[in-house]
Design a protein around this motif. Structure first.
Motif, PDB file in Angstrom:
ATOM      1  N   VAL A 121      -4.081  -6.244  11.356  1.00  0.00           N
ATOM      2  CA  VAL A 121      -4.572  -5.249  10.403  1.00  0.00           C
ATOM      3  C   VAL A 121      -4.387  -3.852  10.972  1.00  0.00           C
ATOM      4  O   VAL A 121      -4.267  -3.657  12.176  1.00  0.00           O
ATOM      5  CB  VAL A 121      -6.061  -5.461  10.060  1.00  0.00           C
ATOM      6  CG1 VAL A 121      -6.258  -6.759   9.313  1.00  0.00           C
ATOM      7  CG2 VAL A 121      -6.919  -5.417  11.315  1.00  0.00           C
ATOM      8  N   GLY A 122      -4.370  -2.882  10.066  1.00  0.00           N
ATOM      9  CA  GLY A 122      -4.259  -1.485  10.449  1.00  0.00           C
ATOM     10  C   GLY A 122      -4.535  -0.631   9.234  1.00  0.00           C
ATOM     11  O   GLY A 122      -5.038  -1.112   8.226  1.00  0.00           O
ATOM     12  N   VAL A 123      -4.180   0.650   9.304  1.00  0.00           N
ATOM     13  CA  VAL A 123      -4.372   1.547   8.174  1.00  0.00           C
ATOM     14  C   VAL A 123      -3.072   2.259   7.854  1.00  0.00           C
ATOM     15  O   VAL A 123      -2.159   2.314   8.676  1.00  0.00           O
ATOM     16  CB  VAL A 123      -5.475   2.593   8.453  1.00  0.00           C
ATOM     17  CG1 VAL A 123      -6.822   1.923   8.645  1.00  0.00           C
ATOM     18  CG2 VAL A 123      -5.108   3.468   9.650  1.00  0.00           C
ATOM     19  N   VAL A 124      -3.001   2.797   6.658  1.00  0.00           N
ATOM     20  CA  VAL A 124      -1.868   3.637   6.271  1.00  0.00           C
ATOM     21  C   VAL A 124      -2.038   5.000   6.934  1.00  0.00           C
ATOM     22  O   VAL A 124      -3.058   5.674   6.739  1.00  0.00           O
ATOM     23  CB  VAL A 124      -1.793   3.792   4.739  1.00  0.00           C
ATOM     24  CG1 VAL A 124      -0.707   4.789   4.347  1.00  0.00           C
ATOM     25  CG2 VAL A 124      -1.563   2.444   4.079  1.00  0.00           C
ATOM     26  N   SER A 125      -1.051   5.403   7.733  1.00  0.00           N
ATOM     27  CA  SER A 125      -1.130   6.683   8.446  1.00  0.00           C
ATOM     28  C   SER A 125      -0.529   7.831   7.648  1.00  0.00           C
ATOM     29  O   SER A 125      -0.957   8.979   7.771  1.00  0.00           O
ATOM     30  CB  SER A 125      -0.410   6.587   9.790  1.00  0.00           C
ATOM     31  OG  SER A 125      -0.945   5.545  10.577  1.00  0.00           O
ATOM     32  N   ALA A 126       0.517   7.534   6.871  1.00  0.00           N
ATOM     33  CA  ALA A 126       1.199   8.565   6.081  1.00  0.00           C
ATOM     34  C   ALA A 126       2.076   7.875   5.047  1.00  0.00           C
ATOM     35  O   ALA A 126       2.322   6.667   5.130  1.00  0.00           O
ATOM     36  CB  ALA A 126       2.042   9.472   6.979  1.00  0.00           C
ATOM     37  N   ARG A 127       2.547   8.648   4.092  1.00  0.00           N
ATOM     38  CA  ARG A 127       3.447   8.125   3.057  1.00  0.00           C
ATOM     39  C   ARG A 127       4.664   9.031   2.940  1.00  0.00           C
ATOM     40  O   ARG A 127       4.674  10.146   3.434  1.00  0.00           O
ATOM     41  CB  ARG A 127       2.730   8.054   1.710  1.00  0.00           C
ATOM     42  CG  ARG A 127       1.571   7.058   1.672  1.00  0.00           C
ATOM     43  CD  ARG A 127       0.954   7.008   0.288  1.00  0.00           C
ATOM     44  NE  ARG A 127       1.980   6.742  -0.721  1.00  0.00           N
ATOM     45  CZ  ARG A 127       1.849   7.051  -2.012  1.00  0.00           C
ATOM     46  NH1 ARG A 127       0.752   7.643  -2.437  1.00  0.00           N
ATOM     47  NH2 ARG A 127       2.817   6.780  -2.863  1.00  0.00           N
ATOM     48  N   ASN A 128       5.695   8.517   2.269  1.00  0.00           N
ATOM     49  CA  ASN A 128       6.915   9.278   1.974  1.00  0.00           C
ATOM     50  C   ASN A 128       7.593   9.802   3.236  1.00  0.00           C
ATOM     51  O   ASN A 128       8.105  10.920   3.256  1.00  0.00           O
ATOM     52  CB  ASN A 128       6.615  10.445   1.018  1.00  0.00           C
ATOM     53  CG  ASN A 128       5.964   9.983  -0.258  1.00  0.00           C
ATOM     54  OD1 ASN A 128       6.363   8.989  -0.839  1.00  0.00           O
ATOM     55  ND2 ASN A 128       4.933  10.699  -0.690  1.00  0.00           N
ATOM     56  N   ARG A 129       7.645   8.980   4.265  1.00  0.00           N
ATOM     57  CA  ARG A 129       8.276   9.400   5.512  1.00  0.00           C
ATOM     58  C   ARG A 129       9.797   9.244   5.434  1.00  0.00           C
ATOM     59  O   ARG A 129      10.314   8.258   4.922  1.00  0.00           O
ATOM     60  CB  ARG A 129       7.769   8.563   6.684  1.00  0.00           C
ATOM     61  CG  ARG A 129       6.340   8.875   7.097  1.00  0.00           C
ATOM     62  CD  ARG A 129       6.192  10.303   7.556  1.00  0.00           C
ATOM     63  NE  ARG A 129       4.982  10.478   8.339  1.00  0.00           N
ATOM     64  CZ  ARG A 129       4.334  11.631   8.479  1.00  0.00           C
ATOM     65  NH1 ARG A 129       4.765  12.702   7.843  1.00  0.00           N
ATOM     66  NH2 ARG A 129       3.262  11.710   9.232  1.00  0.00           N
ATOM     67  N   ASP A 130      10.508  10.236   5.964  1.00  0.00           N
ATOM     68  CA  ASP A 130      11.965  10.202   6.069  1.00  0.00           C
ATOM     69  C   ASP A 130      12.311  10.091   7.544  1.00  0.00           C
ATOM     70  O   ASP A 130      12.061  11.009   8.325  1.00  0.00           O
ATOM     71  CB  ASP A 130      12.563  11.485   5.481  1.00  0.00           C
ATOM     72  CG  ASP A 130      14.080  11.514   5.564  1.00  0.00           C
ATOM     73  OD1 ASP A 130      14.674  10.498   6.000  1.00  0.00           O
ATOM     74  OD2 ASP A 130      14.677  12.540   5.197  1.00  0.00           O
ATOM     75  N   ILE A 131      12.880   8.939   7.956  1.00  0.00           N
ATOM     76  CA  ILE A 131      13.237   8.738   9.364  1.00  0.00           C
ATOM     77  C   ILE A 131      14.750   8.771   9.553  1.00  0.00           C
ATOM     78  O   ILE A 131      15.272   8.339  10.580  1.00  0.00           O
ATOM     79  CB  ILE A 131      12.659   7.424   9.907  1.00  0.00           C
ATOM     80  CG1 ILE A 131      13.189   6.215   9.129  1.00  0.00           C
ATOM     81  CG2 ILE A 131      11.138   7.457   9.870  1.00  0.00           C
ATOM     82  CD1 ILE A 131      12.744   4.876   9.694  1.00  0.00           C
ATOM     83  N   ASN A 132      15.476   9.281   8.534  1.00  0.00           N
ATOM     84  CA  ASN A 132      16.924   9.453   8.602  1.00  0.00           C
ATOM     85  C   ASN A 132      17.659   8.142   8.855  1.00  0.00           C
ATOM     86  O   ASN A 132      18.654   8.106   9.577  1.00  0.00           O
ATOM     87  CB  ASN A 132      17.292  10.477   9.681  1.00  0.00           C
ATOM     88  CG  ASN A 132      16.845  11.869   9.324  1.00  0.00           C
ATOM     89  OD1 ASN A 132      17.360  12.484   8.398  1.00  0.00           O
ATOM     90  ND2 ASN A 132      15.867  12.376  10.057  1.00  0.00           N
ATOM     91  N   SER A 133      17.160   7.069   8.282  1.00  0.00           N
ATOM     92  CA  SER A 133      17.839   5.795   8.410  1.00  0.00           C
ATOM     93  C   SER A 133      18.780   5.535   7.233  1.00  0.00           C
ATOM     94  O   SER A 133      19.617   4.643   7.290  1.00  0.00           O
ATOM     95  CB  SER A 133      16.820   4.653   8.484  1.00  0.00           C
ATOM     96  OG  SER A 133      16.127   4.537   7.259  1.00  0.00           O
ATOM     97  N   GLY A 134      18.632   6.305   6.159  1.00  0.00           N
ATOM     98  CA  GLY A 134      19.460   6.110   4.979  1.00  0.00           C
ATOM     99  C   GLY A 134      19.132   7.145   3.923  1.00  0.00           C
ATOM    100  O   GLY A 134      18.198   7.939   4.073  1.00  0.00           O
ATOM    101  N   PRO A 135      19.901   7.154   2.826  1.00  0.00           N
ATOM    102  CA  PRO A 135      19.720   8.194   1.806  1.00  0.00           C
ATOM    103  C   PRO A 135      18.471   8.029   0.958  1.00  0.00           C
ATOM    104  O   PRO A 135      18.111   8.946   0.230  1.00  0.00           O
ATOM    105  CB  PRO A 135      20.978   8.045   0.936  1.00  0.00           C
ATOM    106  CG  PRO A 135      21.392   6.619   1.103  1.00  0.00           C
ATOM    107  CD  PRO A 135      21.027   6.256   2.517  1.00  0.00           C
TER     108      PRO A 135
END
Length: 489
Positions: free
Chosen positions: A193-207
């Motif tokens: 288990v864990g929590v949501v830390s952030a949303r809509n992250r762009d890690i430059n893995s794809g378009p």
């Protein structure tokens, strides 16, 4: 999403994996307050739907001993030739070897459809799904999408399987509790288990990056595993971590369910993904571009190039338009437009709101299917050589008329016309913006230009209007265009 890809701009390593547990102390720090008393009831409902994915692949061995270089006529020449011929024969017999890998996945239909990551099964000769009760079934690859790192498999079970459903990932909030079940390090089914830390992250893995970030640990072998909400719905597919060592440091990423569902549906129906396409090349709207375009605050996606006979061209879009709404969805940045266009059904008609010359206009556009490959360049008649004159010094650059000599020198395609940059002074704003010799200024202030004289005239008009900067559309020799702004003083 290949592991440890060199194209990642992150200073640390992106390791492909999935969600695992963090210590109670870590969870408490990440999300102050009391966590869920127990997730046992939810886990009991979904545990059997999560599978271990194992693959096998035949690869060529790279073993070999270099042959020493001997001078012709050496007394050892015949000896070494015979020795290495025998050694080469032995190596040929052992040239191929079998390698295996492990990942995770989850069942979405009782008749055996399974979702996992593309990188888990990429290049595999054989794929197997291993279930909690010890059952091992051979899996067929239905389809895959490398751009979102998703794959769909099919097994044929003797009886209906336990399946899980997708939830609405758009309603997730930072701090919401999430749960994962996977196969870290090949240990078998493991719940965390864990929590949501952030949303809509762009890690430059794809378009189409739009990841859910979680503070829970993600480790190797959990790639393709599900991220659940507290109702037992799949809200993400665990895919990657940021780590300097390959182990978890509590920064993990999952593909949102709302991104995955249309992809999975298309893979099931077509065995491939059919993305929407409108035929534009876009770039971000910076603060200085926003000022030059007269649109107020920086927002939207700036249209640089429009493909001939594309949906955008037929709808009347123009270079310099700023797309701020597409099919009723706000476009705050370039990534928003890329995703919403790709997710739009082919042949659907949509409204596109653009800002043109400081005013909003609504255009009607019919979305086409994204082409598999770039369209070939069309042959066009070559223009006559421009009159040879001395370069003009403007905005810290030397500008020359287009000529056949400059086309050959800088490899500029015949369809590109404008003022050729032949020199950029170091330390000038033009240099800071990355302009260089061989590029071509094709527009100034959103008006076409064909020569340095045109550029000079248009810059003068901008100064008369009280403008502080000039908006230039610049092309390289291949036709790749971008907008830049340069100060007029």
């Amino acid at each position: 999403m290949p592991a440890y890809s060199a194209r990642r701009p992150l200073a640390v390593l992106l390791a492909l994996a999935a969600l695992v547990a963090v210590s109670p102390a870590h969870v408490a720090r990440a999300a102050p307050g009391k966590g869920p008393d127990s997730v046992a009831d939810v886990a009991s409902r979904v545990m059997d739907a999560v599978v271990n994915i194992s693959t096998a692949q035949t690869v060529s061995s790279q073993r070999g001993v270099p042959v020493p270089q001997l001078p012709p006529g050496s007394p050892f020449e015949d000896f070494f030739d015979e020795f290495f011929k025998r050694r080469q024969g032995d190596d040929d017999q052992n040239r191929s070897r079998r390698v295996s890998s492990l990942g995770s996945g989850f069942v979405i239909t009782p008749d055996g459809l399974i979702v996992t990551n593309n990188h888990v099964i990429a290049d595999a000769d054989e794929i197997y799904a291993n279930f909690n009760d010890g059952t091992k079934l051979k899996a067929e690859l239905i389809g895959r999408d490398p751009k979102t790192d998703l794959a769909l498999l099919k097994v044929t079970p003797a009886k209906p399987l336990t399946a899980v459903k997708f939830g609405n990932s758009d309603v997730l909030r930072v701090g919401d509790w999430v749960m994962a079940i996977g196969n870290p390090f090949g240990l078998g089914g493991t719940l965390t288990v864990g929590v949501v830390s952030a949303r809509n992250r762009d890690i430059n893995s794809g378009p189409y990056d739009n990841f859910i970030q979680t503070d829970a640990a993600i480790n190797r072998g959990n790639s393709g595993g599900p991220l659940f909400n507290m109702e037992g719905e799949v809200v993400g597919i665990n895919t990657a971590i940021i780590s300097p060592s390959g182990g978890s440091i509590g920064i993990g990423f999952s593909v949102p369910a709302n991104t995955a569902q249309p992809i999975i549906a298309q893979l099931e129906q077509f065995k491939e993904v059919r993305r929407g396409w409108i035929g534009v090349r876009i770039q971000p709207v910076t603060e200085d571009l926003a000022e030059s375009l007269g649109i107020g605050k920086a927002r939207g996606a700036l249209v640089g190039v429009i493909t001939e006979n594309s949906p955008a061209a037929r709808a009347g879009l123009k270079a310099g338009d700023v797309i701020v709404t597409f099919d009723g969805k706000d476009v705050k940045e370039v990534r928003d437009l890329t995703r919403v266009v790709a997710d739009t059904m082919v042949d659907r008609e949509v409204d596109v709101v653009v800002i043109r010359n400081g005013k909003e206009e609504t255009l009607r556009l019919k979305v086409a299917r994204m082409p598999e490959e770039d369209k070939p360049d069309t042959d066009q008649p070559k223009p006559t050589d421009a009159q040879k004159v001395q370069p003009k010094r403007l905005l810290g650059m030397d500008l020359s008329p287009m000529s056949e000599d400059l086309r050959k020198r800088f490899r500029i395609k015949t369809e590109i016309t404008g003022a050729v940059i032949t020199n950029v002074d170091r330390g000038t704003p033009a240099d800071d913006k990355g302009l260089k010799a061989g590029q071509v200024i094709v527009q100034v202030g959103q008006e076409a230009t064909t020569s340095p004289a045109d550029v000079e005239k248009q810059l003068g008009e901008l100064r008369k209007q009280g403008k502080k900067s000039a908006l230039l559309l610049v092309s390289d020799g291949e036709g790749q265009q971008q907008f830049v702004t340069l100060p007029l003083n």
